[in-house]
Scaffold this active site. Structure first.
Site, PDB file in Angstrom:
ATOM      1  CG  ASP A 168      28.857   3.730  -0.415  1.00  0.00           C
ATOM      2  OD1 ASP A 168      29.288   4.901  -0.276  1.00  0.00           O
ATOM      3  OD2 ASP A 168      28.151   3.157   0.434  1.00  0.00           O
ATOM      4  NE  ARG A 180      -3.935  -2.080   2.275  1.00  0.00           N
ATOM      5  CZ  ARG A 180      -3.753  -3.321   2.706  1.00  0.00           C
ATOM      6  NH1 ARG A 180      -2.597  -3.655   3.252  1.00  0.00           N
ATOM      7  NH2 ARG A 180      -4.722  -4.218   2.610  1.00  0.00           N
ATOM      8  N   GLY A 221      27.126  -7.594  -3.464  1.00  0.00           N
ATOM      9  CA  GLY A 221      26.581  -8.800  -2.869  1.00  0.00           C
ATOM     10  C   GLY A 221      26.299  -8.680  -1.386  1.00  0.00           C
TER      11      GLY A 221
END
Length: 395
Positions: A280, A234, A256
């Site tokens: 990153d 929702r 991973g």
């Protein structure tokens, strides 16, 4: 040859396979002619090329890989040392992993420490440090509810004085990660109008809030799935909003550890032209350190993961070429589709219109050259060739 200087000499590259970032198929036996840092011609190889002493042969040539999010490399962390010398070391470490262009990433820090990072990038670009495309400011304008490894005490709201600093930055491309729901009304539109590339990250936003932010100029989502609201039946959350969008780019960490491979595959298949692999990476990439302190926490490298004592992830330890191999193994897409995630897509995410992310006549001679085993052979930036062993210029 007209010059022996690595930045100005002319030479030719024979690509046994070539991904040009424009079409969706690989070219075979293609000659790329480089002169004064630009590509002047791309043509099929001929029999005469076999005896060309100036020909540099590679198994696979692609546009230079672009990393939108790299915190450090080569034992250097941008937050710890926001200087042009540090940026040169980080860029060199990234090149060892196949990356040609980087957005050095400065994460949440106290007050307006980010201004020093902007200044370092501005100086590095002016001094010609190779591979610096701009800066990625990941914070401090984030959600206190989604800090991740960021210092929660330094997360704060964006103020008018911050806008002044960001508009005046003039340090290449500025990618700013924010929590859109934390911005003052109208601020997203002002940031976008000033030319910043604004991404949502470390955010508790709803899908409706992301859609509103996109209408005002939001262009992407930082490290999709991590530190954001998830998709439920929702409430689509940030993840669902990115999937539903036709324009938002997303960064994906394909190590991973940060994202399940099934989610990586879903994102890439839904957004083949908008997904961008990012590392990153932290200072351990292409470095010797296996631990460091961050915001008073000890970060340890083990089994390819960087975590604190509680097991919380703290950046990543992976290169873009390793990310490419991972996607080829785990996602089940072809090589051209995988290379798009490292070249054309991030170039478009940054809004670059100068040929970055493609191989085309007149465009920059910025290339990533790989072996058939998807190992780095060399990286070329504006015509200058860099070796894979230590990321230094070839002579």
């Amino acid at each position: 040859m007209p010059s022996t200087d690595a930045a100005t000499r002319s030479y030719r590259i024979l690509a046994r396979r070539c991904y040009d970032g424009i079409g969706d198929a690989l070219r075979s036996d293609t000659v790329i002619e480089v002169e004064t840092g630009r590509i002047v011609e791309i043509r099929p190889a001929t029999g005469q090329d076999a005896g060309d002493r100036d020909l540099v042969a590679h198994d696979l040539v692609a546009p230079g890989f672009i990393d939108l999010q790299i915190n450090g490399a080569a034992d250097t962390q941008f937050n710890f040392d926001p200087t042009p010398d540090a940026l040169a070391r980080i860029a060199r470490g990234a090149r060892m992993g196949g990356t040609a262009g980087i957005l050095p990433t400065f994460i949440t820090a106290p007050g307006r420490d980010y201004v020093r990072a902007i200044g370092a990038v501005r100086t590095a670009i002016a001094e010609g440090v190779p591979g610096i495309l701009g800066v990625h400011l990941e914070g401090p304008f984030l959600s206190p509810d989604r800090p991740g490894i960021h210092d929660p005490d330094a997360i704060r709201a964006l103020e008018p004085a911050d806008l002044d600093h960001l508009i005046a930055a003039k340090a290449g491309t500025i990618l700013l990660t924010v929590a859109p729901e934390e911005l003052p009304n109208g601020m997203m539109a002002r940031l976008a109008a000033a030319g910043l590339r604004v991404f949502a990250g470390h955010t508790a936003a709803s899908a409706d809030q992301i859609a509103h932010a996109e209408a005002e100029g939001l262009v992407g989502v930082t490290h999709l799935f991590n530190a954001m609201t998830q998709m439920t039946g929702r409430e689509p959350g940030v993840v669902g909003a990115a999937f539903a969008s036709r324009g938002l780019f997303v960064g994906l960490i394909a190590d991973g550890h940060h994202v399940d491979w099934r989610n990586v595959a879903t994102a890439i298949r839904l957004m083949p032209d908008r997904a961008c692999l990012v590392t990153d990476a932290m200072l351990t990439l292409a470095g010797t350190a296996t631990s460091f302190d961050l915001h008073g926490r000890r970060i340890e490298l083990g089994d390819g993961r960087l975590t604190d004592a509680t097991g919380r992830l703290a950046g990543a330890h992976i290169s873009l070429t390793e990310s490419l191999r991972n996607v080829l193994e785990h996602v089940g897409i072809g090589l051209p589709a995988a290379l798009r995630l490292l070249t054309r897509n991030p170039g478009r995410a940054l809004g670059l219109e100068d040929g970055t992310g493609t191989i085309a006549p007149g465009g920059p001679a910025t290339l990533t050259c790989l072996t058939n085993g998807m190992e780095v052979a060399e990286v070329i930036i504006d015509g200058t060739r860099f070796g894979a062993r230590d990321g230094s210029p070839l002579r």
